[in-house]
Design a protein around this motif. Structure first.
Motif, PDB file in Angstrom:
ATOM      1  N   LEU A  51       0.759  -1.357   0.032  1.00 43.78           N
ATOM      2  CA  LEU A  51       0.072  -0.082  -0.300  1.00 43.78           C
ATOM      3  C   LEU A  51       0.897   1.377  -0.113  1.00 43.78           C
ATOM      4  O   LEU A  51       2.025   1.272   0.468  1.00 43.78           O
ATOM      5  N   GLY A  52       0.553   2.139  -0.869  1.00 47.27           N
ATOM      6  CA  GLY A  52       0.959   3.375  -0.729  1.00 47.27           C
ATOM      7  C   GLY A  52       0.774   4.389   0.295  1.00 47.27           C
ATOM      8  O   GLY A  52      -0.058   4.327   1.082  1.00 47.27           O
ATOM      9  N   GLY A  53       1.600   5.439   0.667  1.00 52.36           N
ATOM     10  CA  GLY A  53       1.307   6.383   1.771  1.00 52.36           C
ATOM     11  C   GLY A  53       2.675   7.071   2.246  1.00 52.36           C
ATOM     12  O   GLY A  53       3.654   6.914   1.498  1.00 52.36           O
ATOM     13  N   VAL A  54       2.599   7.604   3.417  1.00 51.04           N
ATOM     14  CA  VAL A  54       3.857   8.009   4.149  1.00 51.04           C
ATOM     15  C   VAL A  54       4.252   6.989   5.014  1.00 51.04           C
ATOM     16  O   VAL A  54       3.853   6.286   5.938  1.00 51.04           O
ATOM     17  N   LEU A  55       5.469   7.046   4.656  1.00 50.07           N
ATOM     18  CA  LEU A  55       6.516   5.700   5.290  1.00 50.07           C
ATOM     19  C   LEU A  55       7.022   6.402   6.503  1.00 50.07           C
ATOM     20  O   LEU A  55       7.622   7.407   6.827  1.00 50.07           O
ATOM     21  N   ARG A  56       6.901   5.571   7.575  1.00 54.58           N
ATOM     22  CA  ARG A  56       7.335   5.914   8.905  1.00 54.58           C
ATOM     23  C   ARG A  56       8.682   5.224   9.265  1.00 54.58           C
ATOM     24  O   ARG A  56       8.990   4.146   9.094  1.00 54.58           O
ATOM     25  N   LYS A  57       9.855   5.912   9.444  1.00 50.75           N
ATOM     26  CA  LYS A  57      11.177   5.660   9.367  1.00 50.75           C
ATOM     27  C   LYS A  57      11.333   4.545  10.595  1.00 50.75           C
ATOM     28  O   LYS A  57      12.245   3.670  10.579  1.00 50.75           O
ATOM     29  N   ARG A  58      10.638   4.900  11.926  1.00 49.33           N
ATOM     30  CA  ARG A  58      10.827   4.019  13.017  1.00 49.33           C
ATOM     31  C   ARG A  58      10.593   2.651  12.950  1.00 49.33           C
ATOM     32  O   ARG A  58      11.181   1.609  13.427  1.00 49.33           O
ATOM     33  N   ARG A  82       9.154   1.171   9.558  1.00 48.68           N
ATOM     34  CA  ARG A  82       8.811   0.860   8.245  1.00 48.68           C
ATOM     35  C   ARG A  82       7.311   0.754   7.924  1.00 48.68           C
ATOM     36  O   ARG A  82       6.965  -0.118   7.026  1.00 48.68           O
ATOM     37  N   GLY A  83       6.450   1.397   8.571  1.00 46.67           N
ATOM     38  CA  GLY A  83       5.087   1.384   8.187  1.00 46.67           C
ATOM     39  C   GLY A  83       4.484   2.477   7.576  1.00 46.67           C
ATOM     40  O   GLY A  83       5.053   3.516   7.525  1.00 46.67           O
ATOM     41  N   ILE A  84       3.562   2.122   6.841  1.00 47.56           N
ATOM     42  CA  ILE A  84       3.137   3.117   5.772  1.00 47.56           C
ATOM     43  C   ILE A  84       1.556   3.571   6.225  1.00 47.56           C
ATOM     44  O   ILE A  84       0.742   2.660   6.382  1.00 47.56           O
ATOM     45  N   THR A  85       1.300   4.748   6.576  1.00 47.26           N
ATOM     46  CA  THR A  85       0.013   5.454   6.907  1.00 47.26           C
ATOM     47  C   THR A  85      -0.411   6.369   5.985  1.00 47.26           C
ATOM     48  O   THR A  85       0.281   6.973   5.220  1.00 47.26           O
ATOM     49  N   GLY A  86      -1.410   7.217   6.312  1.00 47.62           N
ATOM     50  CA  GLY A  86      -1.990   8.148   5.709  1.00 47.62           C
ATOM     51  C   GLY A  86      -3.253   8.118   4.875  1.00 47.62           C
ATOM     52  O   GLY A  86      -3.866   6.896   4.864  1.00 47.62           O
TER      53      GLY A  86
END
Length: 254
Positions: free
Chosen positions: A141-148, A150-154
């Motif tokens: 899934l696309g979106g904003v990648l969390r660095k901490r 590697r989860g994608i949300t938004g």
């Protein structure tokens, strides 16, 4: 990366259940000196597993989760047991959502012998491991990648989730309150998990014993939206009643 011994893991579980515990009480419970308990607390506070106070320890703030590298090893054997149990409920040739979390990552590992899976995930760790499984198609899934972690949300992630309807939604959670309310820390992550619940024919929740009664800021939903709960220890009678009233199947990998 920290590895906790059996006493330290049990100590952490007590702190999660009771919110605040004194050194004196912990010392009596384990039959060790105050100094030993203080060392345990200091070690776990250093790795952001709990909050250290003079005379005791408490859970971390309800607005911030434990660091990802610490969660990777926290209750790791328990997570593996419940993950193996959950994986047995998934047939070959199934379609799945798998969300962010170290517990769902263990479920992904436990699915390595399955065939014909179609996996949709916002967890890059899950995508990385499952893309090498035989006859397994992975959609990231696309979106904003969390660095901490590697989860994608938004919002883009939520919109993409809503394009699919899958057989099973496999989710992890940070907190199950005593009334069955599900909670997490990041409202953006909660929005993606809400969408996964809505777009799954069956919702399977993976949560080790430390998640029960733990404080977290954002409400995600209720156990009544979950078809099956997988955990690692028998739950207290009062929690069994809540689970039964919610109509949720309970699987215990003990």
């Amino acid at each position: 990366m920290i590895i906790l011994n059996q006493r330290q893991q049990e100590l952490l579980g007590i702190v999660h259940r009771e919110s605040y515990v004194t050194v004196e009480k912990l010392s009596a419970h384990f039959g060790v000196t105050h100094q030993t308990i203080r060392r345990d607390i200091a070690l776990m506070a250093e790795h952001q597993l709990l909050q250290r106070y003079h005379g005791g320890a408490s859970v971390l703030s309800s607005v911030e989760n434990v660091a990802y590298n610490a969660r990777q090893v926290l209750c790791i054997e328990e997570k593996r047991r419940l993950a193996a149990l959950l994986a047995k409920q998934i047939p070959d040739n199934a379609s799945l959502f798998i969300n962010i979390g170290t517990t769902t990552e263990e479920v992904a590992k436990a699915l390595h012998r399955h065939r014909g899976l179609r996996v949709i995930t916002n967890n890059l760790h899950v995508a990385d491991m499952m893309c090498d499984y035989p006859d397994c198609e992975v959609i990231v899934l696309g979106g904003v990648l969390r660095k901490r972690d590697r989860g994608i949300t938004g919002e883009a992630t939520v919109q993409l989730i809503r394009q699919f309807k899958v057989d099973y939604g496999i989710i992890g959670i940070s907190s199950i309150e005593n009334d069955g309310v599900l909670r997490d820390y990041d409202y953006r992550e909660v929005r993606t998990s809400e969408a996964i619940i809505q777009q799954s024919r069956q919702v399977l929740l993976a949560a080790d014993h430390s998640k029960f009664g733990r404080p977290a800021l954002v409400e995600l939903g209720h156990l009544s939206q979950v078809h099956a709960l997988f955990t690692d220890k028998p739950v207290p009678p009062e929690m069994q009643a809540v689970i039964a009233e919610a109509g949720t199947q309970l699987f215990v990998a003990d």
